[in-house]
Design a protein around this motif. Structure first.
Motif, short mmCIF file in Angstrom:
data_model
loop_
_atom_site.label_atom_id
_atom_site.label_comp_id
_atom_site.label_asym_id
_atom_site.label_seq_id
_atom_site.Cartn_x
_atom_site.Cartn_y
_atom_site.Cartn_z
N ALA A 145 37.47 32.13 40.83
CA ALA A 145 36.57 32.34 41.91
C ALA A 145 36.75 33.96 42.67
O ALA A 145 35.79 34.56 42.92
CB ALA A 145 36.37 31.37 42.80
N VAL A 146 38.07 34.13 42.87
CA VAL A 146 38.12 35.40 43.60
C VAL A 146 37.73 36.52 42.58
O VAL A 146 37.43 37.49 43.03
CB VAL A 146 39.59 35.50 43.96
N THR A 147 38.14 36.48 41.42
CA THR A 147 37.84 37.40 40.42
C THR A 147 36.46 37.71 40.45
O THR A 147 35.71 38.69 40.45
CB THR A 147 38.37 37.10 39.08
N ALA A 148 35.44 36.65 40.41
CA ALA A 148 34.06 36.60 40.46
C ALA A 148 33.61 37.18 41.67
O ALA A 148 32.60 38.31 41.77
CB ALA A 148 33.13 35.54 40.06
N TRP A 149 34.38 36.93 42.76
CA TRP A 149 33.73 37.50 44.12
C TRP A 149 34.21 38.96 44.24
O TRP A 149 33.27 39.80 44.59
CB TRP A 149 34.58 36.76 45.29
N HIS A 150 35.25 39.44 43.83
CA HIS A 150 35.70 40.82 43.60
C HIS A 150 34.60 41.64 42.91
O HIS A 150 34.42 42.48 43.21
CB HIS A 150 37.04 40.59 42.91
N VAL A 172 34.93 31.89 35.41
CA VAL A 172 34.58 33.07 35.93
C VAL A 172 32.93 33.41 36.21
O VAL A 172 32.25 33.64 36.94
CB VAL A 172 35.27 34.38 35.43
N SER A 173 32.32 33.13 34.95
CA SER A 173 31.22 33.39 34.77
C SER A 173 30.25 32.29 35.47
O SER A 173 29.30 32.76 36.03
CB SER A 173 30.59 32.96 33.15
N ILE A 282 38.59 44.42 36.38
CA ILE A 282 38.60 43.64 37.82
C ILE A 282 39.83 42.72 37.55
O ILE A 282 39.76 41.79 36.51
CB ILE A 282 37.62 42.82 37.81
N PHE A 283 40.86 42.63 38.13
CA PHE A 283 42.22 41.90 38.12
C PHE A 283 42.30 40.88 39.28
O PHE A 283 42.88 41.31 40.36
CB PHE A 283 43.25 42.93 37.85
N VAL A 284 41.62 39.88 39.21
CA VAL A 284 41.51 38.95 40.29
C VAL A 284 41.25 39.58 41.73
O VAL A 284 40.17 40.26 41.66
CB VAL A 284 42.85 38.25 40.33
N GLY A 285 41.91 39.57 42.87
CA GLY A 285 41.59 40.13 44.10
C GLY A 285 42.80 39.80 45.08
O GLY A 285 43.56 39.07 45.02
N SER A 286 42.64 40.38 46.40
CA SER A 286 43.32 40.07 47.31
C SER A 286 43.39 38.92 48.00
O SER A 286 42.28 38.26 48.22
CB SER A 286 43.29 41.31 48.12
N ARG A 287 43.95 38.75 49.06
CA ARG A 287 44.27 37.41 50.26
C ARG A 287 42.85 37.83 51.00
O ARG A 287 41.98 36.76 51.26
CB ARG A 287 45.26 37.52 50.87
#
Length: 336
Positions: A145-150, A172-173, A282-287
Motif C-alpha cells: 500500500a505504501v509503495t502504491a501511495w508513494h 501493489v497494483s 519506487i522503493f516502498v516509502g517513509s513513515r
C-alpha cells in the motif's frame, strides 16, 4: 514463543517454526504481540534465495505485520500498551529522502523479521493503523500500500482526470487502482485472466486488457486513450514489460518502476528520451507517507483486497499459494 526461521539453505521447505525466548523492549523500543501478517513477492524471493543469495542464515522472514503494543521500553512516549500498530518497512526512513543507511533497516531482509508471535521494534518505526480495518487488512499496508501511495500520490501527484495504467492484480497494483479512484482518475488494468479483469472492473477500473490475448497491449492502451497514452504507469513487471509500458505512456508521462516480476533483460532507453518520460524507481516509502496514506484510507473507509487468509502455522502453504500466482490482491496470515 514461536518464530519462523530460514535454516540451512534457501527454499520454502527450509522454513522451520522454532521456539525462541520472549524478547524484551530496550530503551526506545516497543514489544508487539502479533495479530496478523501479509506476504509480498519480496518475501518469496528472499526465501527462495533470488533476492539476496548472500543472505546470512538463519533469518526470520516477512516485513509486514500488525500487532498490539504489550510493553514499551524506557523513554517511549508516542505509543502505549493496547495500541494496534504496524511496523514500517524501513524503520529508519521516517521522512525526507531515502538513503543507503535507511534501506539497510528494511524488515525481513536480514535484520528483524515479522514472522514471530512477538516482535520488538523501534518505537519510531511503527504507526497506528485505521480502526475500521480488520487485523488481516491492516497487515497488508506496510509494503504494497505504501509503495502504491508513494508512486501515485506522493511522487506522482495523481489527480482527477488523469489516466493510470496498472499491470496485473497483485497487491501493489490493486492498491494503485484504489488510490487512483480515490483521486478521481481513470484506471486501465491488465491481467492474464479475464476473471481477474472482471474483478478489477468491479473495483473501479474503466477498462481491462488481457495481455495474453493482446500481445501489443501498449498500443491498445494508446487506442483507448485516443492515441495520447496514459499519464501514469504502475510498472511491476520490469524489463519484460517496460517496453510496452513506454509505448502506453503519454509524451511527458510518468512510469513508476516498482517490481521485476517478469525477470531481467534489456530495455531500449530511446523512448524515455524521445517521449520525455519520467521513470522513477519506487522503493516502498517513509513513515510520513504511511501516516498520510492511513489518513486517506480512514477518511474514505477504503478496504484492502485480501485474497486468502492462512493460519500463522501455514506460512509455507501461503508462500506456495503466492508462487502459483493465482491470487487476486494480498495473501494474509492470522494467529488463528
Amino acid at each position: 514463543m514461536k518464530v519462523y526461521e530460514l535454516q540451512g539453505g534457501f527454499g520454502i521447505d527450509s522454513l522451520a517454526l522454532v521456539e525462541r525466548p520472549m524478547p524484551r523492549p530496550a530503551a526506545g523500543q516497543v514489544l508487539l504481540k502479533m495479530r496478523a501478517w501479509s506476504l509480498n513477492y519480496r518475501d518469496l524471493m528472499l526465501v527462495n534465495g533470488s533476492y539476496n543469495p548472500n543472505l546470512r542464515l538463519p533469518m526470520t522472514p516477512l516485513s509486514d505485520g500488525v500487532g498490539e503494543v504489550v510493553d514499551v521500553g524506557p523513554g517511549v512516549s508516542r505509543l502505549k500498551p493496547g495500541e494496534r500498530v504496524a511496523g514500517i518497512f524501513m524503520p529508519k526512513w521516517l521522512d525526507g529522502e531515502l538513503t543507503e543507511e535507511k534501506t539497510k533497516s528494511a524488515l525481513g531482509g536480514g535484520d528483524t523479521g515479522m514472522a514471530a508471535e512477538y516482535v520488538v521494534l523501534d518505537a519510531e518505526g511503527v504507526v497506528p493503523v485505521p480502526d475500521h480495518l480488520t487485523d488481516e487488512e491492516a497487515a497488508t499496508l506496510p509494503c504494497a500500500a505504501v509503495t502504491a501511495w508513494h508512486a501515485l500520490v506522493t511522487s506522482g501527484r495523481v489527480k482527477a482526470g488523469d489516466t493510470v495504467l496498472t499491470l496485473g492484480t497483485g497487491g501493489v497494483s490493486l492498491f494503485a487502482l484504489q488510490f487512483a479512484k480515490l483521486s478521481g482518475a481513470r484506471v486501465i488494468a491488465t491481467s492474464s485472466s479475464d476473471e481477474k479483469l472482471a474483478r478489477a472492473l468491479d473495483l473501479g477500473a474503466s477498462e481491462g486488457i488481457n495481455y495474453k490475448n493482446t500481445a501489443e497491449w501498449g498500443q491498445f492502451v494508446r487506442e483507448l486513450t485516443d492515441g495520447v497514452g496514459v499519464d501514469h504507469v504502475v510498472e511491476v513487471g520490469g524489463a519484460g514489460t517496460l517496453g510496452q509500458s513506454l509505448r502506453a505512456v503519454r509524451m511527458g508521462g510518468r512510469i513508476s518502476l516498482i517490481g521485476v516480476l517478469s525477470g531481467g533483460g534489456q530495455v531500449d532507453p530511446t523512448p524515455i528520451l524521445m517521449k520525455n518520460v519520467c521513470v522513477q524507481g519506487i522503493f516502498v516509502g517513509s513513515r510520513a507517507m504511511f501516516e498520510a496514506m492511513n489518513g486517506a484510507i480512514a477518511q474514505h473507509r477504503m478496504r484492502p483486497v485480501v485474497d486468502r487468509v492462512f493460519r500463522f502455522g501455514e506460512l509455507p502453504d501461503a508462500l506456495r499459494h503466492m508462487e502459483r500466482g493465482a491470487h487476486f490482491g494480498k495473501i494474509a496470515l492470522a494467529v488463528s
